[in-house]
Enzyme design. Structure first.
Site, short mmCIF file in Angstrom:
data_model
loop_
_atom_site.label_atom_id
_atom_site.label_comp_id
_atom_site.label_asym_id
_atom_site.label_seq_id
_atom_site.Cartn_x
_atom_site.Cartn_y
_atom_site.Cartn_z
CB ILE A 1 16.22 22.96 18.85
CG1 ILE A 1 17.47 22.62 19.45
CG2 ILE A 1 16.44 24.49 18.33
CD1 ILE A 1 18.20 23.36 20.70
CE LYS A 2 7.92 26.02 22.63
NZ LYS A 2 7.59 26.57 23.64
CB VAL A 3 12.31 25.30 15.09
CG1 VAL A 3 12.51 26.06 13.78
CG2 VAL A 3 13.40 24.86 15.48
CB VAL B 1 16.13 25.34 24.80
CG1 VAL B 1 16.81 26.87 24.95
CG2 VAL B 1 16.17 24.54 26.00
#
Ligand code: E4P
Length: 214
Positions: free
Chosen positions: A82-84, A56
């Site tokens: 968590i997509k960063v 996400v």
């Protein structure tokens, strides 16, 4: 090689999971926007369908705000990753989330130096975008080879997700190189399975079986 579906479409996810070959999913703001649904309810439904990690993406741009956003999403499920984005703020976020034991997928990777820095900051996954490199006459799979080699050189545990997959050959090349994961659109999943000789073989068997029955 693990297979993730690169979609936020619930029907595609349900179908892919029912085939028994899907290990996780990746989303991004563009894929979410296509679904015309509220963001958090959609992500919760995706998490109910997918039996593994679901990436996400954060949409804030400062490290502090990205961390706050990430914490909120990570509370939803242990499967949230968590997509960063890979930039200086992103690296700080990866370090902070790694210390908090929140998994990260560092996205928009277009060079092996970016992949090495992301891993050093504590990334769980990195996503080299092979299709977008090919789109500008580069060689996306060459980048994957470089990252695999570098991670092997230093026994780096960060997993490589081959992303921006455009066709079955990308998938096969990713597996040949030894990438950990390919995240693929649903359309590519069906293309991986279809073969005209399989269809022709089935047609012949069924025709011959009709003769036996008569
Ligand atoms: C991966 O995590 C991305 O969501 C995706 O693979 C990007 O693919 P595209 O280049 O086809 O948009």
């Amino acid at each position: 090689m693990k297979i993730f579906l690169d979609t936020a479409n619930l029907e595609e996810l349900k179908t892919g999971v029912a085939y028994g070959v899907i290990d996780g999913a990746t989303t991004n703001p563009s894929l979410i926007a296509k679904e015309n649904r509220g963001f958090l309810p959609l992500i919760k439904e995706v998490l109910e369908i997918v039996p593994g990690p679901v990436s996400v993406e954060v949409t804030a741009t400062s490290a502090g705000e990205m961390v706050e956003e990430a914490k909120k999403y990570a509370e939803i499920s242990k499967n949230v990753v968590i997509k960063v984005p890979i930039n200086l703020e992103g690296l700080k976020v990866v370090k902070t989330l790694s210390d908090l034991e929140i998994k990260t997928n560092v996205t928009l990777i277009f060079s092996s130096s970016q992949a090495l820095l992301a891993a050093k900051a504590g990334a769980t996954y990195v996503s080299p975008f092979v299709g977008r490199i090919d789109d500008i006459s580069g060689d996306g799979m060459e980048l994957v080879e470089q990252i695999v080699r570098i991670y092997e050189n230093y026994s780096i545990p960060t997993e490589i997700i081959v992303a921006s997959v455009r066709h079955p050959l990308h998938f096969v090349q990713a597996a040949m190189i030894g990438a950990d994961i390919a995240t693929i659109p649903f359309s590519t999943l069906t293309k991986l399975l279809n073969h005209p000789l399989t269809d022709k073989g089935m047609e012949t068997f069924l025709k011959d079986w009709e003769k036996v029955k008569k």
